[in-house]
Design a protein around this motif. Structure first.
Motif, PDB file in Angstrom:
ATOM      1  N   LEU A 111       0.856  -1.224  -0.068  1.00 57.97           N
ATOM      2  CA  LEU A 111       0.011   0.015  -0.062  1.00 57.97           C
ATOM      3  C   LEU A 111       1.032   1.408  -0.075  1.00 57.97           C
ATOM      4  O   LEU A 111       0.574   2.256  -0.682  1.00 57.97           O
ATOM      5  N   THR A 112       2.021   1.159   0.515  1.00 59.16           N
ATOM      6  CA  THR A 112       3.113   2.307   0.589  1.00 59.16           C
ATOM      7  C   THR A 112       3.579   2.732  -0.562  1.00 59.16           C
ATOM      8  O   THR A 112       3.599   3.894  -1.271  1.00 59.16           O
ATOM      9  N   GLU A 113       3.853   1.584  -1.460  1.00 61.07           N
ATOM     10  CA  GLU A 113       4.592   1.871  -2.853  1.00 61.07           C
ATOM     11  C   GLU A 113       3.325   2.441  -3.878  1.00 61.07           C
ATOM     12  O   GLU A 113       3.560   3.406  -4.722  1.00 61.07           O
ATOM     13  N   GLU A 114       2.059   1.831  -3.642  1.00 58.43           N
ATOM     14  CA  GLU A 114       1.049   2.239  -4.542  1.00 58.43           C
ATOM     15  C   GLU A 114       0.685   3.912  -4.215  1.00 58.43           C
ATOM     16  O   GLU A 114       0.297   4.464  -4.757  1.00 58.43           O
ATOM     17  N   ARG A 115       0.677   4.107  -3.021  1.00 60.22           N
ATOM     18  CA  ARG A 115       0.492   5.333  -2.530  1.00 60.22           C
ATOM     19  C   ARG A 115       1.481   6.470  -3.193  1.00 60.22           C
ATOM     20  O   ARG A 115       1.115   7.411  -3.652  1.00 60.22           O
ATOM     21  N   ILE A 116       2.922   5.935  -3.079  1.00 61.42           N
ATOM     22  CA  ILE A 116       3.862   6.951  -3.659  1.00 61.42           C
ATOM     23  C   ILE A 116       3.543   7.064  -5.023  1.00 61.42           C
ATOM     24  O   ILE A 116       3.759   7.990  -5.725  1.00 61.42           O
ATOM     25  N   GLU A 117       3.234   5.944  -5.767  1.00 60.96           N
ATOM     26  CA  GLU A 117       3.006   5.758  -7.167  1.00 60.96           C
ATOM     27  C   GLU A 117       2.243   6.838  -7.541  1.00 60.96           C
ATOM     28  O   GLU A 117       2.063   7.868  -8.490  1.00 60.96           O
ATOM     29  N   LYS A 118       0.970   6.959  -6.772  1.00 56.48           N
ATOM     30  CA  LYS A 118      -0.208   7.676  -7.107  1.00 56.48           C
ATOM     31  C   LYS A 118       0.043   9.265  -6.763  1.00 56.48           C
ATOM     32  O   LYS A 118      -0.194   9.965  -7.762  1.00 56.48           O
ATOM     33  N   LEU A 119       0.913   9.532  -5.691  1.00 57.79           N
ATOM     34  CA  LEU A 119       1.115  10.950  -5.470  1.00 57.79           C
ATOM     35  C   LEU A 119       2.179  11.614  -6.494  1.00 57.79           C
ATOM     36  O   LEU A 119       2.151  12.815  -6.876  1.00 57.79           O
ATOM     37  N   SER A 120       2.987  10.539  -7.033  1.00 59.59           N
ATOM     38  CA  SER A 120       4.091  10.930  -8.060  1.00 59.59           C
ATOM     39  C   SER A 120       3.536  10.949  -9.613  1.00 59.59           C
ATOM     40  O   SER A 120       4.449  11.066 -10.530  1.00 59.59           O
ATOM     41  N   GLN A 121       2.244  10.556  -9.553  1.00 65.20           N
ATOM     42  CA  GLN A 121       2.058  10.267 -11.228  1.00 65.20           C
ATOM     43  C   GLN A 121       1.840  11.705 -11.779  1.00 65.20           C
ATOM     44  O   GLN A 121       1.624  12.470 -11.400  1.00 65.20           O
ATOM     45  N   VAL A 122       2.405  11.543 -13.193  1.00 66.27           N
ATOM     46  CA  VAL A 122       2.210  12.726 -13.926  1.00 66.27           C
ATOM     47  C   VAL A 122       1.466  12.545 -15.263  1.00 66.27           C
ATOM     48  O   VAL A 122       1.449  11.518 -16.088  1.00 66.27           O
ATOM     49  N   SER A 123       0.464  13.790 -15.233  1.00 64.50           N
ATOM     50  CA  SER A 123      -0.188  13.589 -16.494  1.00 64.50           C
ATOM     51  C   SER A 123       0.578  13.925 -17.483  1.00 64.50           C
ATOM     52  O   SER A 123       1.208  14.854 -17.714  1.00 64.50           O
ATOM     53  N   PHE A 124       0.458  13.211 -18.717  1.00 65.25           N
ATOM     54  CA  PHE A 124       1.326  13.303 -19.820  1.00 65.25           C
ATOM     55  C   PHE A 124       1.280  14.786 -20.568  1.00 65.25           C
ATOM     56  O   PHE A 124       2.180  15.298 -21.228  1.00 65.25           O
ATOM     57  N   ASP A 125       0.093  15.235 -20.475  1.00 67.54           N
ATOM     58  CA  ASP A 125      -0.225  16.269 -21.204  1.00 67.54           C
ATOM     59  C   ASP A 125       0.249  17.599 -20.195  1.00 67.54           C
ATOM     60  O   ASP A 125       0.322  19.017 -20.645  1.00 67.54           O
ATOM     61  N   LYS A 126       0.659  17.467 -19.122  1.00 70.12           N
ATOM     62  CA  LYS A 126       1.575  18.283 -18.372  1.00 70.12           C
ATOM     63  C   LYS A 126       2.926  18.301 -18.167  1.00 70.12           C
ATOM     64  O   LYS A 126       3.504  19.189 -17.760  1.00 70.12           O
ATOM     65  N   LEU A 127       3.485  17.272 -19.070  1.00 70.75           N
ATOM     66  CA  LEU A 127       4.881  17.444 -19.172  1.00 70.75           C
ATOM     67  C   LEU A 127       5.557  18.745 -19.821  1.00 70.75           C
ATOM     68  O   LEU A 127       4.763  18.831 -21.130  1.00 70.75           O
ATOM     69  N   PRO A 128       6.636  19.239 -19.596  1.00 71.09           N
ATOM     70  CA  PRO A 128       7.271  20.318 -20.398  1.00 71.09           C
ATOM     71  C   PRO A 128       7.941  19.970 -21.694  1.00 71.09           C
ATOM     72  O   PRO A 128       9.067  19.997 -21.584  1.00 71.09           O
ATOM     73  N   VAL A 129       7.288  19.481 -22.575  1.00 65.93           N
ATOM     74  CA  VAL A 129       8.080  19.041 -23.657  1.00 65.93           C
ATOM     75  C   VAL A 129       8.659  19.773 -24.533  1.00 65.93           C
ATOM     76  O   VAL A 129       9.641  19.373 -25.145  1.00 65.93           O
ATOM     77  N   LYS A 130       8.618  21.068 -24.271  1.00 69.78           N
ATOM     78  CA  LYS A 130       9.498  22.182 -24.852  1.00 69.78           C
ATOM     79  C   LYS A 130      10.899  22.271 -24.594  1.00 69.78           C
ATOM     80  O   LYS A 130      11.878  22.195 -25.021  1.00 69.78           O
TER      81      LYS A 130
END
Length: 240
Positions: free
Chosen positions: A86-105
């Motif tokens: 559950l700890t790993e799942e929580r950390i993964e959820k907290l650190s998830q990045v929306s692809f459209d929010k990536l600074p692709v520039k």
């Protein structure tokens, strides 16, 4: 009778909420008082284990405590029935990045085939696993790769990242170095490399602790040099 049940349910809900708030207040007050060096608390929430609270600090660091802040645990909380960390799942959820929010520039855009599928990768030019990953990726077609230079392995990584970023053909300079160890030309001192620092800051913000780290279009992350067939499976899953 129905009204009475509804009133009782509402009263129980309010009581539970009040208890949770009281527990959070005690934890926020007691932990810093008892451990002066304890980091600033970002969030306090009830964990799935009764009587145990999750305390989140530094964005992604998880501790556990009782409702009074008398005891402190650091480690993984495991649901043994579901066989889940559950700890790993929580950390993964907290650190998830929306692809459209990536600074692709701030990334090097590499298009293979139709480029209809999308993948972002954070890599250090001195990372041996990254070099293996790049060789495997040659078997993956019809994908647009946003390569974020992520110089975290030392000063020489920053130098190589600068020279690659400042090359006339960034994608070729990257491929030449990673696949054939051909060093890029030394960058001019006037070259703007602020993007590299922004990449490092972004990675720290979103808990990118190793290279390569892959981010697929559905936000799924994969740490490490996963083989081409796994990349293919995840690319297929991310567009379904």
């Amino acid at each position: 009778m129905k009204l009475a049940r509804n009133l009782l349910l509402a009263a129980c809900t309010l009581a539970a909420a009040a208890t949770a708030l009281a527990g959070e207040a005690e934890i926020r007050k007691n932990l810093p008082a008892r451990i002066p060096q304890f980091p600033a608390i970002d969030e306090v929430t009830k964990s799935p284990l009764p009587g145990l609270y999750e305390v989140r600090v530094n964005g992604f660091q998880i501790y556990y405590t009782d409702e009074q802040g008398n005891y402190l645990l650091q480690g993984n909380l495991i649901d043994v029935n579901a066989r889940k960390n559950l700890t790993e799942e929580r950390i993964e959820k907290l650190s998830q990045v929306s692809f459209d929010k990536l600074p692709v520039k701030d990334a090097i855009k590499i298009v293979r085939g139709s480029g209809k599928r999308k993948l972002a990768v954070f890599e250090d030019p001195n990372c041996g696993y990254c070099k293996r990953f790049e060789k495997d990726m040659k078997a993956v077609d019809n994908v647009t790769v946003y390569l974020f230079l992520y110089p975290v392995l030392g000063p020489d990584s920053a130098v190589k990242s600068r020279d690659i970023w400042c090359s006339k053909d960034k994608g070729k300079a990257w491929a030449d170095w990673m696949e054939a160890s051909v060093k890029p030309a030394t960058a001019a001192s006037s070259c703007d490399v602020a993007a590299l620092q922004r990449n490092v800051e972004f990675g720290r913000k979103y808990n990118i602790t190793g290279t390569p780290t892959l981010i697929f279009s559905d936000g799924t992350r994969a740490p490490g040099a996963i083989p081409a067939d796994q990349v293919e499976k995840q690319l297929a899953a991310s567009i379904n």
